[in-house]
Design an enzyme around this catalytic site. Structure first.
Site, PDB file in Angstrom:
ATOM      1  N   HIS A  30       0.852  -1.194   0.000  1.00 12.63           N
ATOM      2  CA  HIS A  30       0.000   0.000   0.000  1.00 12.63           C
ATOM      3  C   HIS A  30       0.894   1.254   0.000  1.00 12.63           C
ATOM      4  O   HIS A  30       1.921   1.278   0.703  1.00 12.63           O
ATOM      5  CB  HIS A  30      -0.852  -0.026   1.280  1.00 12.63           C
ATOM      6  CG  HIS A  30      -2.057   0.854   1.249  1.00 12.63           C
ATOM      7  ND1 HIS A  30      -1.974   2.222   1.201  1.00 12.63           N
ATOM      8  CD2 HIS A  30      -3.377   0.553   1.304  1.00 12.63           C
ATOM      9  CE1 HIS A  30      -3.207   2.717   1.230  1.00 12.63           C
ATOM     10  NE2 HIS A  30      -4.064   1.755   1.279  1.00 12.63           N
TER      11      HIS A  30
ATOM     12  N   GLY B 245       0.133  -4.961   1.611  1.00 11.69           N
ATOM     13  CA  GLY B 245      -1.052  -5.073   0.747  1.00 11.69           C
ATOM     14  C   GLY B 245      -0.749  -5.776  -0.567  1.00 11.69           C
ATOM     15  O   GLY B 245      -1.616  -6.397  -1.169  1.00 11.69           O
TER      16      GLY B 245
ATOM     17  N   TYR C  30      -5.770  -3.676  10.275  1.00 16.21           N
ATOM     18  CA  TYR C  30      -6.115  -4.501   9.106  1.00 16.21           C
ATOM     19  C   TYR C  30      -7.557  -4.979   9.234  1.00 16.21           C
ATOM     20  O   TYR C  30      -8.047  -5.201  10.350  1.00 16.21           O
ATOM     21  CB  TYR C  30      -5.139  -5.665   8.938  1.00 16.21           C
ATOM     22  CG  TYR C  30      -4.759  -5.865   7.492  1.00 16.21           C
ATOM     23  CD1 TYR C  30      -3.989  -4.908   6.838  1.00 16.21           C
ATOM     24  CD2 TYR C  30      -5.194  -6.953   6.760  1.00 16.21           C
ATOM     25  CE1 TYR C  30      -3.662  -5.050   5.494  1.00 16.21           C
ATOM     26  CE2 TYR C  30      -4.867  -7.116   5.421  1.00 16.21           C
ATOM     27  CZ  TYR C  30      -4.102  -6.133   4.793  1.00 16.21           C
ATOM     28  OH  TYR C  30      -3.785  -6.266   3.453  1.00 16.21           O
TER      29      TYR C  30
HETATM   30  C1  LCV Z   1       5.108   4.830   0.188  1.00 14.31           C
HETATM   31  C2  LCV Z   1       7.282   4.082   0.186  1.00 14.31           C
HETATM   32  C3  LCV Z   1       6.853   2.761   0.441  1.00 14.31           C
HETATM   33  C4  LCV Z   1       5.451   2.546   0.557  1.00 14.31           C
HETATM   34  N1  LCV Z   1       4.626   3.596   0.423  1.00 14.31           N
HETATM   35  O1  LCV Z   1      14.147   1.813  -0.495  1.00 14.31           O
HETATM   36  O2  LCV Z   1      -0.113  -4.397   5.124  1.00 14.31           O
HETATM   37  S1  LCV Z   1      -0.180  -3.121   5.685  1.00 14.31           S
HETATM   38  O3  LCV Z   1      -1.273  -2.982   6.643  1.00 14.31           O
HETATM   39  O4  LCV Z   1       1.103  -2.693   6.269  1.00 14.31           O
HETATM   40  C5  LCV Z   1      -0.524  -2.029   4.371  1.00 14.31           C
HETATM   41  C6  LCV Z   1      -1.072  -0.737   4.869  1.00 14.31           C
HETATM   42  C7  LCV Z   1       0.691  -1.864   3.520  1.00 14.31           C
HETATM   43  O5  LCV Z   1       0.853  -2.503   2.527  1.00 14.31           O
HETATM   44  O6  LCV Z   1       1.582  -0.893   3.995  1.00 14.31           O
HETATM   45  C8  LCV Z   1       2.835  -0.827   3.246  1.00 14.31           C
HETATM   46  C9  LCV Z   1       3.722  -2.006   3.686  1.00 14.31           C
HETATM   47  N2  LCV Z   1       5.019  -1.880   3.052  1.00 14.31           N
HETATM   48  C10 LCV Z   1       6.165  -1.936   3.713  1.00 14.31           C
HETATM   49  O7  LCV Z   1       6.200  -2.066   4.934  1.00 14.31           O
HETATM   50  C11 LCV Z   1       7.428  -1.772   2.865  1.00 14.31           C
HETATM   51  C12 LCV Z   1       8.029  -0.424   3.238  1.00 14.31           C
HETATM   52  N3  LCV Z   1       9.215  -0.173   2.430  1.00 14.31           N
HETATM   53  C13 LCV Z   1      10.401  -0.771   2.752  1.00 14.31           C
HETATM   54  O8  LCV Z   1      10.541  -1.557   3.695  1.00 14.31           O
HETATM   55  C14 LCV Z   1      11.554  -0.418   1.843  1.00 14.31           C
HETATM   56  O9  LCV Z   1      11.219   0.765   1.127  1.00 14.31           O
HETATM   57  C15 LCV Z   1      11.838  -1.550   0.809  1.00 14.31           C
HETATM   58  C16 LCV Z   1      12.455  -2.767   1.556  1.00 14.31           C
HETATM   59  C17 LCV Z   1      10.557  -1.953   0.069  1.00 14.31           C
HETATM   60  C18 LCV Z   1      12.848  -1.009  -0.206  1.00 14.31           C
HETATM   61  O10 LCV Z   1      13.943  -0.489   0.518  1.00 14.31           O
HETATM   62  P1  LCV Z   1      14.977   0.486  -0.217  1.00 14.31           P
HETATM   63  O11 LCV Z   1      16.058   0.746   0.783  1.00 14.31           O
HETATM   64  O12 LCV Z   1      15.296  -0.051  -1.548  1.00 14.31           O
HETATM   65  P2  LCV Z   1      13.774   2.918   0.609  1.00 14.31           P
HETATM   66  O13 LCV Z   1      13.311   2.295   1.847  1.00 14.31           O
HETATM   67  O14 LCV Z   1      14.877   3.923   0.698  1.00 14.31           O
HETATM   68  O15 LCV Z   1      12.495   3.607  -0.079  1.00 14.31           O
HETATM   69  C19 LCV Z   1      12.666   4.462  -1.206  1.00 14.31           C
HETATM   70  C20 LCV Z   1      11.566   5.510  -1.081  1.00 14.31           C
HETATM   71  O16 LCV Z   1      10.300   4.857  -1.236  1.00 14.31           O
HETATM   72  C21 LCV Z   1       9.484   5.171  -0.126  1.00 14.31           C
HETATM   73  C22 LCV Z   1      10.404   5.437   1.020  1.00 14.31           C
HETATM   74  O17 LCV Z   1       9.755   6.227   2.000  1.00 14.31           O
HETATM   75  C23 LCV Z   1      11.536   6.178   0.307  1.00 14.31           C
HETATM   76  O18 LCV Z   1      11.081   7.486   0.106  1.00 14.31           O
HETATM   77  P3  LCV Z   1      12.171   8.712   0.152  1.00 14.31           P
HETATM   78  O19 LCV Z   1      13.127   8.396  -0.957  1.00 14.31           O
HETATM   79  O20 LCV Z   1      11.329   9.931  -0.052  1.00 14.31           O
HETATM   80  O21 LCV Z   1      12.808   8.641   1.507  1.00 14.31           O
HETATM   81  N4  LCV Z   1       8.621   4.015   0.137  1.00 14.31           N
HETATM   82  C24 LCV Z   1       9.011   2.766   0.339  1.00 14.31           C
HETATM   83  N5  LCV Z   1       7.957   1.972   0.527  1.00 14.31           N
HETATM   84  N6  LCV Z   1       4.937   1.334   0.781  1.00 14.31           N
HETATM   85  N7  LCV Z   1       6.431   5.114   0.061  1.00 14.31           N
END
Ligand code: LCV
Length: 260
Positions: free
Chosen positions: A64, A108, A138
């Site tokens: 999401h 999601g 959730y």
């Molecule tokens: C917006 C993002 C996101 C993102 N949305 O890159 O299931 S529930 O209830 O939780 C539901 C509500 C749901 O699905 O929630 C989302 C669940 N997703 C996650 O928990 C994954 C969150 N993201 C991460 O853990 C990492 O970003 C991953 C492992 C996917 C990739 O890591 P990496 O080091 O390659 P960054 O973390 O640096 O992310 C790059 C940019 O994408 C944004 C994040 O905030 C960052 O933004 P900035 O460059 O502005 O700092 N981003 C990542 N995921 N789901 N934005």
């Protein structure tokens, strides 16, 4: 469509998530494009649909779009929310939808692929279910989409309560993934399954898909029980923790959950 690519080969339609620069986060725009692509596949009478991301992607989908999550005082996952709409579109598409996974799958996006009819994955891919990382309330439809299959309840609880990713190999053993492949064999293997499905009677396939969906929705949940759970959910989405989880994510710090 800006955020997905589509192509057809015979009766096989492929929808490719094409928003890698935003980690294919399931924003309302991306979801609208996925739903539009599914409707196109139905109109073109495709007999099998493959949902995938760009080859070589590291993150299949970051789940999401957290920026679109409300900071409390509002149900984050209700009937008309984008995630609910795309999952219903997959479940009600007459043709089987096969998720072909490379990279990491989050939140999601994990529920979305679990709502597909089959999942085939690169053996290096991982799967995580993340509401407890963010304090998200959730919803019962979402939880049901993860347990309606016959995958291990213990693995689903591990995924939900630890929010730690599991490997494709563990996901396969748990019945979450049909089969894992070396990446160089994945696409051909998925296309082979899709092409076999396309040789079968499509009306019979669609009927059985719908019968399996309806049977898996059969649940003894009473209105009172539903309302009780909705009441608990309101407590969660109005909590300090629901706001803290999202704030912490964007402030790039560990959340401090107080249970309030
Ligand atoms: C917006 C993002 C996101 C993102 N949305 O890159 O299931 S529930 O209830 O939780 C539901 C509500 C749901 O699905 O929630 C989302 C669940 N997703 C996650 O928990 C994954 C969150 N993201 C991460 O853990 C990492 O970003 C991953 C492992 C996917 C990739 O890591 P990496 O080091 O390659 P960054 O973390 O640096 O992310 C790059 C940019 O994408 C944004 C994040 O905030 C960052 O933004 P900035 O460059 O502005 O700092 N981003 C990542 N995921 N789901 N934005």
């Amino acid at each position: 469509m800006s955020y997905v690519k589509t192509e057809t080969k015979g009766f096989v339609g492929t929808i490719t998530l094409n928003y890698g620069k935003k980690l294919n986060a399931l924003s309302s725009e991306l979801i609208d494009d996925i739903i539009g692509a599914i409707k196109d596949m139905e109109r073109l009478k495709m007999r099998c649909v493959i949902l995938r991301a760009e080859p070589g992607i590291k993150v299949f989908s970051a789940g999401h779009d957290i920026k679109e999550l409300p900071r409390g005082k509002r149900d984050p996952l209700s009937y008309k929310d984008p995630l609910r709409r795309v999952i219903r579109a997959i479940q009600k598409c007459p043709a089987p939808v096969i998720a072909m996974i490379e990279g990491t799958v989050w939140g999601g996006a994990f529920e979305t692929i679990m709502s597909c009819d089959m999942v085939f994955a690169d053996k290096r891919s991982t799967f995580a279910m993340t509401p407890v990382n963010l304090g998200v309330a959730y919803d019962i439809v979402g939880v049901h989409n993860l347990v309606r299959g016959d995958c291990s309840a213990h693995i689903i609880k591990e995924l939900f309560f630890t929010a730690r990713p599991i490997s494709a190999e563990r996901a396969e053993r748990a019945g979450i993934v049909n089969r894992v492949y070396d990446i160089e064999d994945l696409e051909a293997a998925v296309m082979d399954v899709a092409e076999v499905i396309c040789t079968k009677a499509p009306l019979s396939v669609a009927l059985i898909k719908e019968e399996l969906r309806v049977l898996s929705e059969a649940s003894p949940l009473t209105p009172g029980e539903f309302q009780r759970l909705q009441g608990i959910r309101r407590t969660v989405y109005d909590s300090h923790d629901a706001k803290e989880g999202i704030d912490a994510f964007f402030e790039k710090r560990k959340p401090v959950f107080t249970g309030e």
